[in-house]
Structures are given as C-alpha cells and as structure tokens.
Motif scaffolding. Sequence first.
Motif, short mmCIF file in Angstrom:
data_model
loop_
_atom_site.label_atom_id
_atom_site.label_comp_id
_atom_site.label_asym_id
_atom_site.label_seq_id
_atom_site.Cartn_x
_atom_site.Cartn_y
_atom_site.Cartn_z
N ILE A 98 1.23 -0.90 -0.09
CA ILE A 98 0.05 -0.12 0.40
C ILE A 98 0.75 1.05 -0.10
N ALA A 99 1.85 1.06 0.76
CA ALA A 99 2.55 2.34 1.28
C ALA A 99 3.54 2.26 -0.79
N LEU A 100 4.04 1.75 -1.33
CA LEU A 100 4.18 1.63 -2.35
C LEU A 100 3.85 2.41 -3.16
N ILE A 101 2.47 1.69 -3.69
CA ILE A 101 1.50 2.29 -4.68
C ILE A 101 0.82 3.66 -3.77
N LEU A 102 1.01 4.32 -3.23
CA LEU A 102 0.86 5.54 -2.57
C LEU A 102 1.76 6.47 -2.66
N GLY A 103 3.28 6.10 -2.92
CA GLY A 103 4.53 6.90 -2.49
C GLY A 103 4.40 7.50 -1.50
N VAL A 104 4.41 6.73 -0.69
CA VAL A 104 4.52 7.00 1.31
C VAL A 104 6.15 5.97 1.21
N TYR A 105 7.25 7.27 1.98
CA TYR A 105 8.40 6.57 2.33
C TYR A 105 8.88 5.31 1.13
N THR A 106 9.04 6.15 0.01
CA THR A 106 9.62 4.67 -1.03
C THR A 106 10.70 4.17 -0.61
N ARG A 107 11.99 4.87 -0.26
CA ARG A 107 13.28 4.63 -0.72
C ARG A 107 12.82 3.45 0.49
N TRP A 108 12.22 4.06 2.17
CA TRP A 108 12.76 3.30 2.93
C TRP A 108 11.48 1.71 3.06
N VAL A 109 10.60 1.90 2.26
CA VAL A 109 9.91 0.63 2.26
C VAL A 109 10.35 -0.19 1.11
N SER A 110 10.40 0.38 0.79
CA SER A 110 11.65 -1.30 -0.69
C SER A 110 12.78 -1.01 0.46
N LEU A 111 13.30 -0.95 0.74
CA LEU A 111 14.71 -1.41 1.23
C LEU A 111 14.00 -2.77 2.49
N ALA A 112 12.97 -1.81 3.13
CA ALA A 112 12.61 -2.77 4.05
C ALA A 112 12.44 -4.58 3.70
N LEU A 113 11.57 -3.79 2.62
CA LEU A 113 11.36 -5.42 1.68
C LEU A 113 12.38 -6.02 1.76
N VAL A 114 13.41 -5.28 1.47
CA VAL A 114 13.96 -6.84 1.16
C VAL A 114 14.77 -7.62 1.85
N PRO A 115 14.69 -7.73 2.84
CA PRO A 115 14.86 -8.55 4.16
C PRO A 115 14.14 -9.69 3.59
N VAL A 116 12.37 -9.50 3.17
CA VAL A 116 11.27 -10.47 3.41
C VAL A 116 11.37 -11.20 1.75
N LEU A 117 12.09 -10.61 0.77
CA LEU A 117 12.56 -11.11 -0.99
C LEU A 117 13.59 -11.83 -0.27
N LEU A 118 15.11 -11.78 0.47
CA LEU A 118 15.78 -12.43 0.24
C LEU A 118 15.34 -14.08 1.41
N GLY A 119 14.41 -13.42 2.35
CA GLY A 119 14.11 -15.12 3.33
C GLY A 119 12.97 -16.22 1.91
#
Length: 139
Positions: free
Chosen positions: A71-92
């Motif tokens: 939701i945050a990415l779709i809305l463009g809210v804190y894009t840089r931080w949200v993108s980086l926060a999702l990286v560990p989820v995808l690495l998992g």
Amino acid sequence: MTTLSQPAVTSTFQPHAIALLRIALGVMALAHGLLKVFVFTLPGTVGYFESLGLPGFLAYLTIAAEVGGGIALILGVYTRWVSLALVPVLLGAALVHLGNGWLFSNAGGGWEFPVFWTLALIVQAGLGSGRWVLSNRFA
C-alpha cells in the motif's frame, strides 16, 4: 566547453517510469500479502512458516510487511525506506525457494523471481518515488 545533457525525452518520462516501477512493486507486494490472508489463510501461512522451521509469528510480520509495504509503495509513501524494508522479506523468500532450483515455475517455485524482485526493490530505493505520490512530503 560543451556539456552533455540528458535528452528531453528521458528527462520528461523518467519520473513516470520510476512511478510505474514503484506501483508495480507495490501491487505485487500487496497481492502476495493478500494471497497469504485470503487463499492460504492466516493459520495456513503460519503452519507453512512453522513447517520450514521458522517461528509462526514471522508469518504475521511477513503479511504485514507485504500488505503495508504494498500500500505504501502504491501511494508513494516513504518509497526508499519501504523498498529497503521489503528486501529482507524477499531474501527470506529466495532462501526458502533456493532448493527448488532457479526457475520460479519449478515445483515449489525457484529462487529467480524473489531475487529479481529484491533487485528491483533496491533499484526503486535508489530512484525514489517518481510521480503520482500521495504527498510529496512523505515521498
């Protein structure tokens, strides 16, 4: 002395392209989170995480990250931080699928898609939000 500048087309369309990437990543994250809620169900997702030897509460954190981050990415809210926060989820996810081979179409899904998705999130973090954000203050 002449300087090289970006072509007008690049400078005009680049923010839109960045936004399209951001929105696509957000839709994918949201879809995967909602898949875990409505198709696999919360108990089913928790059971799957536990079958991998992971604590069940990580299923809830993963769902929250995917739904909230999407939701945050779709809305463009804190894009840089949200993108980086999702990286560990995808690495998992990549680690979970590592034993299934490279192609995500393999039985059980391979590691190719989560690794590509991870790299796309890192690129998005570097690019920022682009156009079409909820508020430039939070972009």
